[in-house]
Scaffold this motif. Structure first.
Motif, PDB file in Angstrom:
ATOM      1  N   ILE A  54      -5.056  -4.228  -3.883  1.00 14.50           N
ATOM      2  CA  ILE A  54      -5.031  -2.781  -4.120  1.00 14.50           C
ATOM      3  C   ILE A  54      -4.861  -2.521  -5.612  1.00 14.50           C
ATOM      4  O   ILE A  54      -4.393  -3.391  -6.358  1.00 14.50           O
ATOM      5  CB  ILE A  54      -3.895  -2.078  -3.331  1.00 14.50           C
ATOM      6  CG1 ILE A  54      -2.550  -2.731  -3.625  1.00 14.50           C
ATOM      7  CG2 ILE A  54      -4.181  -2.060  -1.849  1.00 14.50           C
ATOM      8  CD1 ILE A  54      -1.393  -2.041  -2.907  1.00 14.50           C
ATOM      9  N   THR A  68       0.826  -1.210   0.000  1.00 18.84           N
ATOM     10  CA  THR A  68       0.000   0.000   0.000  1.00 18.84           C
ATOM     11  C   THR A  68       0.861   1.262   0.000  1.00 18.84           C
ATOM     12  O   THR A  68       0.460   2.286  -0.552  1.00 18.84           O
ATOM     13  CB  THR A  68      -0.913   0.016   1.242  1.00 18.84           C
ATOM     14  OG1 THR A  68      -0.117  -0.244   2.415  1.00 18.84           O
ATOM     15  CG2 THR A  68      -2.006  -1.036   1.128  1.00 18.84           C
ATOM     16  N   GLN A 105       1.907   2.059  -3.756  1.00 14.93           N
ATOM     17  CA  GLN A 105       0.875   2.211  -4.788  1.00 14.93           C
ATOM     18  C   GLN A 105       0.821   3.621  -5.366  1.00 14.93           C
ATOM     19  O   GLN A 105       0.539   3.815  -6.544  1.00 14.93           O
ATOM     20  CB  GLN A 105      -0.487   1.804  -4.200  1.00 14.93           C
ATOM     21  CG  GLN A 105      -1.563   1.527  -5.237  1.00 14.93           C
ATOM     22  CD  GLN A 105      -2.403   2.752  -5.526  1.00 14.93           C
ATOM     23  OE1 GLN A 105      -2.422   3.708  -4.745  1.00 14.93           O
ATOM     24  NE2 GLN A 105      -3.103   2.737  -6.651  1.00 14.93           N
TER      25      GLN A 105
END
Length: 313
Positions: A228, A199, A202
């Motif tokens: 994600i 995360t 990203q």
């Protein structure tokens, strides 16, 4: 019972001039223009096409209102005709090389990671032992290189078999596997961290190979597994040097085989992030066409690659 004759009948009765006509007809779509292309009259070309269809027992071209189009049988003949003429061109090149005292010529495709490592070392060794061996290099992703190999634009590929490739005519000689790692420049804010999650990566700009290269597929799968979205900011390149240069000068992030990082003279300018890539790359190796006769130049190059790989493992 098949209408198509035995191979020995085809070998003795199918002529190269007939194959030249088929290639011209496929390219130009007109019997008149195809006849002009190979220097014969249209009636003679019509007769030659009929003779080839009678010999093979199938229709090779559909007669349309405007021009002609290959049938599935014709497409198969054209595919193999291209290979035959490419082999003849290769024969001539090798004979010319032998005539001039050279060992011959080999056209090589290599994926970027292997081009900067294994291939470079192999060429350096070969040029000492076989200075007259002529080599032509193309560096690209495996999907591009394997397609070029199947179209006879390359003799051998140092890379991977793409997942979507037609493999029935390919020979694969595995050399090993590579571990992938996520890397940044040494100046990157994340370069010193001990733990990191997908995360956190990203929102960053990634430098990646184009889809559908194996490394791009693995990055996509890693984000998918983490549930994600893929990064929205991506710079695409197949060049290892461009990747490394961008990482050193910006806060971008990339993915590469660990061997590239270990072999890089500026290793201290890079940082490997503490994050695992679960999907693994397929093995890499030497890829050739299964039924192709290997020239002495090809055999010399491939033997040198195997020897170099043996020294480095």
């Amino acid at each position: 019972m098949s209408r198509i004759p035995d191979a020995n009948i085809i070998h003795s009765r199918l002529r190269l001039r007939q194959l030249r006509l088929m290639l011209a007809l496929d390219e130009l779509g007109s019997l008149r223009r195809a006849a002009e292309e190979i220097g014969m009259t249209q009636p003679a070309a019509t007769k030659m096409l009929h003779e080839a269809e009678d010999l093979l027992g199938v229709e090779l071209f559909e007669r349309l209102a405007r021009g002609m189009r290959a049938t599935p049988f014709g497409e198969t003949l054209i595919y193999y005709a291209r290979m035959i003429f490419a082999e003849l061109s290769g024969m001539r090149e090798e004979m010319v090389a032998l005539e001039s005292g050279n060992l011959g010529r080999v056209t090589i495709g290599a994926i970027p990671a292997l081009a900067s490592g294994l291939l470079t070392r192999t060429i350096a060794t070969l040029k000492q032992s076989h200075p007259r061996l002529s080599m032509s290099l193309q560096v690209d992703t495996s999907d591009v290189l394997v397609q070029a190999l199947q179209q006879d634009q390359l003799d051998v590929v140092l890379g991977r078999i793409p997942s979507n490739a037609r493999t029935d005519d390919l020979q694969f000689d595995s050399l090993g596997e590579e571990e992938l790692c996520v890397i940044t420049g040494a100046q990157h804010p994340l370069a010193k961290v001990k733990k990191i999650a997908w995360t956190e990566l990203q929102e960053m700009t990634w430098v990646l190979q184009q889809h559908p290269s194996p490394m791009r597929t693995i990055v996509n799968q890693a984000f998918h597994n983490a549930r994600i979205d893929l990064p929205s900011s991506i710079v695409e390149t197949t060049s290892i040097m461009t990747l490394l240069s961008l990482l050193q000068q910006t806060d971008m992030i990339g993915i590469t085989p660990r061997s590239v990082v270990d072999d890089y003279p500026g290793r201290h300018l890079l940082a490997v992030l503490p994050i695992q890539l679960e999907p693994r790359l397929p093995p890499y190796g030497l890829i050739t066409r299964r039924n192709r006769v290997q020239s002495s130049a090809m055999q010399t190059f491939m033997a040198a690659v195997r020897a170099e790989q043996g020294r480095s493992t």
